[in-house]
Design an enzyme around this catalytic site. Structure first.
Site, PDB file in Angstrom:
ATOM      1  N   LYS A  83     -50.588 -83.675  35.532  1.00 30.53           N
ATOM      2  CA  LYS A  83     -51.500 -82.866  35.926  1.00 30.53           C
ATOM      3  C   LYS A  83     -52.407 -83.511  37.097  1.00 30.53           C
ATOM      4  O   LYS A  83     -53.054 -84.490  36.702  1.00 30.53           O
ATOM      5  CB  LYS A  83     -52.040 -82.278  35.016  1.00 30.53           C
ATOM      6  CG  LYS A  83     -52.742 -80.706  35.290  1.00 30.53           C
ATOM      7  CD  LYS A  83     -53.223 -80.278  34.050  1.00 30.53           C
ATOM      8  CE  LYS A  83     -53.723 -78.878  33.962  1.00 30.53           C
ATOM      9  NZ  LYS A  83     -54.605 -78.439  32.919  1.00 30.53           N
TER      10      LYS A  83
HETATM   11  C1  E4P Z   1     -55.060 -74.942  32.923  1.00 30.04           C
HETATM   12  O1  E4P Z   1     -54.320 -75.702  32.572  1.00 30.04           O
HETATM   13  C2  E4P Z   1     -56.639 -75.307  32.471  1.00 30.04           C
HETATM   14  O2  E4P Z   1     -56.465 -76.027  31.161  1.00 30.04           O
HETATM   15  C3  E4P Z   1     -56.991 -73.859  31.667  1.00 30.04           C
HETATM   16  O3  E4P Z   1     -56.310 -72.742  31.769  1.00 30.04           O
HETATM   17  C4  E4P Z   1     -58.583 -73.648  32.303  1.00 30.04           C
HETATM   18  O4  E4P Z   1     -58.960 -72.560  31.389  1.00 30.04           O
HETATM   19  P1  E4P Z   1     -60.398 -72.163  31.359  1.00 30.04           P
HETATM   20  O5  E4P Z   1     -60.838 -71.569  32.795  1.00 30.04           O
HETATM   21  O6  E4P Z   1     -60.585 -71.236  30.384  1.00 30.04           O
HETATM   22  O7  E4P Z   1     -61.136 -73.595  31.006  1.00 30.04           O
END
Ligand code: E4P
Length: 217
Positions: A83
């Site tokens: 990522k």
């Molecule tokens: C995506 O890969 C992120 O980890 C995640 O969806 C972020 O979500 P949040 O806005 O609830 O922290």
């Protein structure tokens, strides 16, 4: 639509994997911190709980260091997906890694133009953050719609991974738009099964069945 669990909690992941509904996992530095566990150790354990991609995020901000971190992360397991943030250095890293056959999730996407760049960089997944978009007064679902339109216009193969999903209506709308994947907290995946009329129906059937005095087994 594939379902990814957005968590680093291995007990929750194992429980979902046993349902057969889990297609992968996404983590981020905040979720790793919340787990209170060692990054490498918990990521390896998660990779063993699903055959699907497990997103592990780099924390460097420059391309060279991102590549070094990715090198460490991709050795964890074959199903690790690197990522990277949606920055020029992240996109450069994405291109280098995908050229090499490594899966990449370009994260922190907040505009359709950013998603266009991620596709041009050969990303396996792009992660538009729906809930955070909504939180800041923008329309997260129209962002997903715009990305779907652009990717279909050019037949990009990058998968739209709707992220920051907060509730079942987000899932419903993303499925209608045609997001390829939704990543969400396990409690949201479980909530999709809930319906008051299902509960009421079961209650009625159980009562009537009991009155027959029969048993199947
Ligand atoms: C995506 O890969 C992120 O980890 C995640 O969806 C972020 O979500 P949040 O806005 O609830 O922290």
């Amino acid at each position: 639509m594939k379902f990814f669990a957005d968590t680093a909690d291995t007990a929750e992941i194992a429980e979902l994997a046993a349902t057969g509904l889990l297609d992968g996992v996404t983590t981020n530095p905040s979720l790793i911190a919340k787990s209170g566990r060692d990054f490498m150790e918990v990521t390896k354990e998660i990779c063993g709980l699903t055959d699907g991609p497990v997103s592990a995020e780099v924390v460097a901000l420059d391309h060279e260091t991102m590549m070094k971190e990715a090198e460490v992360l991709r050795k964890i397991a074959d199903n690790v997906c690197i990522k990277v943030p949606l920055t020029i250095d992240g996109l450069k890293t994405c291109r280098a890694l995908t050229n090499d056959g490594t899966q990449v999730n370009v994260t922190l996407c907040f505009s359709a133009n950013q998603a266009l760049l991620a596709a041009k960089a050969g990303a396996t997944f792009v992660s538009p953050f729906l809930g955070r978009h909504d939180d800041n007064g923008f329309d997260g679902l129209s962002l997903i719609e715009d990305i779907r339109l652009i990717y279909d216009n050019y037949l990009f193969e990058t998968q739209i991974l709707a992220a920051s999903i907060r509730h079942p209506v987000h899932v419903l709308e993303c499925a209608k738009i045609g997001a390829d994947v939704g990543t969400m907290p396990p409690k949201v995946i479980k909530a999709l099964a809930n319906h008051v009329l299902t509960d009421k129906g079961i209650e009625g059937f159980m009562k009537d069945w009991a009155a027959t005095g029969q048993s199947i087994l």
